[in-house]
Design an enzyme around this catalytic site. Structure first.
Site, PDB file in Angstrom:
ATOM      1  N   SER A   1      53.530 -45.095  27.223  1.00 43.53           N
ATOM      2  CA  SER A   1      53.793 -45.333  28.645  1.00 43.53           C
ATOM      3  C   SER A   1      54.887 -44.382  29.106  1.00 43.53           C
ATOM      4  CB  SER A   1      54.248 -46.777  28.880  1.00 43.53           C
ATOM      5  OG  SER A   1      54.749 -46.935  30.193  1.00 43.53           O
TER       6      SER A   1
ATOM      7  N   TYR B   1      59.916 -53.340  28.038  1.00 44.73           N
ATOM      8  CA  TYR B   1      58.643 -52.687  27.741  1.00 44.73           C
ATOM      9  C   TYR B   1      58.855 -51.219  27.383  1.00 44.73           C
ATOM     10  CZ  TYR B   1      53.901 -50.920  28.690  1.00 44.73           C
ATOM     11  OH  TYR B   1      52.679 -50.308  28.603  1.00 44.73           O
TER      12      TYR B   1
END
Length: 405
Positions: free
Chosen positions: A219, A232
């Site tokens: 990501s 995250y």
């Protein structure tokens, strides 16, 4: 005085010869990308003719043309044959769509899901061939990982395991680091890092034997300080660094490692607004009173609303990510990084090359606009002055003897 034209012509002959060769081999297509590249090369030629000596102009144009045609070349693909691939997180999103595409191409797909009776598993059973095997696995449970490892070893003994796609991921809170429970960081690390690490290590003997591929979905939040995605992003950053380490260590074994850094796409988890609403309510209900007073409920509501608004702009077509995963599995020379998604090139250019202040401002504008915590707003007592006032029993003392002298 006119510049001698032969260096430029020599570079163009070289570019034309390579382009013709690639067209004959079907490595290059006539289309907009090629025409745009030729137009840019013509502009570069014009600049070089006016700014550089003839031989320097020749070198710059020839190198630029060679690199441009290399980038436009379609990669050489390996045959699918009887290759087997294990994909994690196939209940929804990238994992489910990748499993469907690879099955259609002829791969033997081992697809792990959290729920064997869930909608994602039912869809895969309905639309895929009998080659696809569904396996239940929760990456936080070592027993599940061990069972998947044993099944994979038993069912790839004849074909070998060509690839592992680490796709499963987890995020359940959108908040500043100070507001995010430590348990959230642990849960993200358990799934996004430790679970994937244990599975990858367990499959390495099979992958070494086949000189195969490891593909991991990361990501951009693992590369950039996205507002409110620290838990995250931290787990993804750890995973990407691990993959870079694997890339170096496994090179002698012939294993190639790629990381996919996708933009924002409309997967089922992204579109599940109810899940994000529940996450926000749990965050507000469990925040310490002091933190809630310092930041304010409206601060949390603002960031939650901005986050949902950014998700509404997500791309509906998941194929760029699926195609990137497929290329990483089958390209003769796969890239170490893939950046599928609109605007990703610009985002990474800003991140790597612009000053820190501009990088931060871009992320805030692109993702979540800033909002001051309640204690820092004009007219509100700051946390320091509030604490000092609470500790000082005599807030208005008279002048001390020393001060009077």
């Amino acid at each position: 005085m006119e510049r001698w034209p032969w260096p430029s012509g020599g570079a163009w002959l070289l570019v034309a010869a390579r382009a013709l060769l690639q067209l004959l081999r079907s490595d290059l297509r006539l289309g907009r990308p090629l025409l745009a590249a030729l137009a840019l090369l013509a502009m570069l030629d014009w600049l070089c003719q006016r700014l550089l000596p003839p031989l320097a102009a020749l070198a710059v144009l020839a190198v630029a043309g060679w690199i441009t045609l290399s980038r436009l070349a379609r990669p050489t693909r390996l045959p699918v044959a009887t290759r087997a691939v294990l994909i994690t997180g196939c209940d929804t999103g990238f994992g489910k769509e990748t499993a469907k595409q690879l099955d259609a191409m002829g791969f033997t797909v081992l697809a792990t899901v959290l729920d064997l009776d869930g909608p994602g598993a039912r869809e895969l059973r309905a639309c895929c061939s009998l080659r696809l095997k569904l396996l239940q696995m929760d990456l936080t449970k070592p027993a599940d990982i061990s069972r998947v490892l044993e099944f994979t070893k038993a069912h790839t003994s004849s074909t070998g395991l060509w690839g592992l796609v680490n796709n499963a991921g987890h995020n359940d809170v959108v908040a500043d680091v100070e507001l995010s429970p430590v348990a959230t960081f642990r849960s993200c690390m358990e799934i996004n890092f430790f679970g994937a690490l244990e599975l990858t290590k367990g499959l390495l003997p099979l992958l070494r034997r086949s000189r195969g591929r490891i593909v991991t979905v990361g990501s951009p939040a693992g590369d950039m300080p996205y507002p409110c995605l620290a838990a995250y992003g931290t787990s993804k950053a750890a995973m990407v660094l691990l993959m870079d380490t694997f890339s170096c260590e496994l090179l002698p074994w012939g294993i190639k490692v790629s990381v996919i850094q996708p933009g924002c796409f409309k997967t089922e988890s992204v579109l599940n607004v109810g899940r994000w609403e529940l996450s926000k309510r749990l965050l507000l209900a469990n925040l310490p009173r002091e933190l809630l007073q310092a930041y304010g409920e409206d601060y949390i509501e603002h960031f939650h609303g901005q986050f949902l608004n950014s998700l509404s702009l997500a791309l509906p077509d998941l194929s760029p990510v699926v195609d990137a995963i497929t290329d990483a599995l089958l390209a003769a020379q796969p890239r170490r990084r893939y950046y599928p998604g609109r605007g990703m090139g610009l985002m990474y250019f800003i991140h790597y090359y612009l000053p820190e202040g501009l990088r931060r401002r871009f992320l805030q504008t692109f993702f979540i606009s800033p909002c001051l915590p309640r204690a820092l707003r004009p007219g509100q007592p700051g946390p320091t002055s509030t604490q000092e006032a609470a500790q000082d029993p005599n807030p208005n003392p008279g002048p001390s003897p020393t001060a009077a002298r």
